[in-house]
Enzyme design. Sequence first.
Site, PDB file in Angstrom:
ATOM      1  N   SER A   8      -9.841  -1.251   7.546  1.00  0.00           N
ATOM      2  CA  SER A   8      -9.206  -1.010   6.254  1.00  0.00           C
ATOM      3  C   SER A   8      -8.405  -2.177   5.700  1.00  0.00           C
ATOM      4  O   SER A   8      -7.901  -2.098   4.586  1.00  0.00           O
ATOM      5  CB  SER A   8      -8.322   0.234   6.327  1.00  0.00           C
ATOM      6  OG  SER A   8      -9.119   1.381   6.500  1.00  0.00           O
ATOM      7  N   LYS A  52       0.837  -1.212   0.000  1.00  0.00           N
ATOM      8  CA  LYS A  52       0.000   0.000   0.000  1.00  0.00           C
ATOM      9  C   LYS A  52       0.872   1.262   0.000  1.00  0.00           C
ATOM     10  O   LYS A  52       1.923   1.299   0.649  1.00  0.00           O
ATOM     11  CB  LYS A  52      -0.898  -0.044   1.235  1.00  0.00           C
ATOM     12  CG  LYS A  52      -1.983   1.006   1.333  1.00  0.00           C
ATOM     13  CD  LYS A  52      -2.837   0.701   2.557  1.00  0.00           C
ATOM     14  CE  LYS A  52      -3.916   1.735   2.794  1.00  0.00           C
ATOM     15  NZ  LYS A  52      -4.705   1.400   4.010  1.00  0.00           N
ATOM     16  N   SER A 111      -9.560   1.407   3.523  1.00  0.00           N
ATOM     17  CA  SER A 111      -8.710   2.250   2.686  1.00  0.00           C
ATOM     18  C   SER A 111      -7.722   1.447   1.833  1.00  0.00           C
ATOM     19  O   SER A 111      -7.152   1.970   0.889  1.00  0.00           O
ATOM     20  CB  SER A 111      -7.937   3.250   3.548  1.00  0.00           C
ATOM     21  OG  SER A 111      -6.991   2.611   4.396  1.00  0.00           O
TER      22      SER A 111
END
Length: 543
Positions: free
Chosen positions: A232, A127, A208
């Site tokens: 997330s 990420k 997210s």
Amino acid sequence: MHRRNFLKTGSLAGLTISTLVATSCSAPSADGKKTDSTATDSKDDLFELSEATITGLQEKMKSKQYTSRLLTELYLKRIDEIDKNGPKLNSVIELNKDALNMADAMDKEREKGKIRGPLHGIPVLIKDNINTGDNMHTTAGASALGDNFAKQDAFIVHKLREAGAVLLGKTNLSEWANFRSNHSTSAWSSRGGQTKCPYILDRNPSGSSAGSGSAVAANLCTIAIGTETDGSIVSPSSVNGLVGIKPTVGLWSRSGIIPISKTQDTAGPMARTVKDAAIFLGALAGVDPQDSFTLAGKDKAETDYAKFLDANGLQGKRLGIEKSALVGSPAMEALLQDAIKVLKAKGATIVEIELYKQLKDIGKNEFTVLVYEFKDGVNQYLSNANSKMKTLADVIAFNKQNEAKAMPFFKQETLEYAQTKGDLNSKEYLDAVKQTNAGTRQVIDKILTDNKLDAIIGPTNGPAVCIDLVNGDYDNGFGFSGPAAMAGYPHITVPMGLAHGLPIGLSFFSTAWQEGEIIKLGYAYEQASKKRIKPLFKVDLFS
């Protein structure tokens, strides 16, 4: 609740059980424009690494059927065909220019008989809020950090390189991990645009860690790293048909990761199988002097969580089912009841509990904790970053000055609200964090003890919602991330099946440092149910 995805689906304040949304919606491209509603041929069955596992790829590299370089080339080609073209998932925000060199280095080591471990030569995506001291940016998806090249690797990236993994690139995310606006759209960032759900392209892959979820589901890599404050990892894993593990806070180091909350943040694995997630979890665990929370795991963290994989792991176990989760939409109810039958058939006893009822008031303090810790953590991170942005105030000013690019669809109410808060010695913060973290732990531990439970279960969340850049995210039904997130406890989600062609996961969580036990439960359920189904890249609900 409309602050961010994890607060809508994970927070206990204002919890409701809603019906599944089965509306039709049109998928925007990365720049927010609609795409034509024509059928998409994924040709997924032609991709030779489809649903490949860590163990399977290691066996093929051992037999010289594949090299790490060939695996890396195949995944890079797949990213070009599926992510940048074709369905245009837009899950990868940046590719690593050194990926093939890393793969070559691992192949040379293998030729000399050196195998670092199960991740040797395995292609991984991470990420884009995780530092890499290389040619790639670290931006949390924010245009404001478009100049940020980290000085050094995050601790977990250092561990990743030590393990011999090949870093393919970074994944898109909800900007600032979806902690920017009170009516944001998950999976959108001003740097990366909008990521899509590979099951139905006009659906949101959830925030997210949206890019990591979409990429692993679509077979753009073997495994990926996500990060979570509240939901997330588990939410995008659930809606993308994946296994996701949110570890105990402190099992994986957080140093070198753009933060939200020092009490709730953690990175974790997102995979297509429990085994892959378990392998990855142990490889990156370790004590980091730069993250004091990891000291608590010195004698509790495992280096090999694969040893907990037991197909009979549900036998004799007692699982608490959140009572409010039993009444919801017909599709979710059907999946949950089917899951309960599987659990019982494998020897588990199911006990109804009312966890959310006891946590309702405690959950109201969570957002207060997060805004204080966000301001403090971001200011610390930026003060040492290779960016012109040195404070949260700088980011807010940049966004205002570049509104057309940075804030075309929603604004920055959450950033501005956090900026008004004081330091971590403020009474409001100290009272809130005590109630949220310690209070949640006390409630969970008491329920586990009083009912002699091995874990608590429930649907992770509802199916993926429509992408809506105008109105922002909306509730997708029951959300189960809040309790484990606020307590800092481990949480695993495993595919439970499809509702209207969209995945929903089943959650298992327990008390601190019990990753091994919930992995055992999740694996036994996975092996008995086999609910992971590859995405078809459908354009919309009616395709």
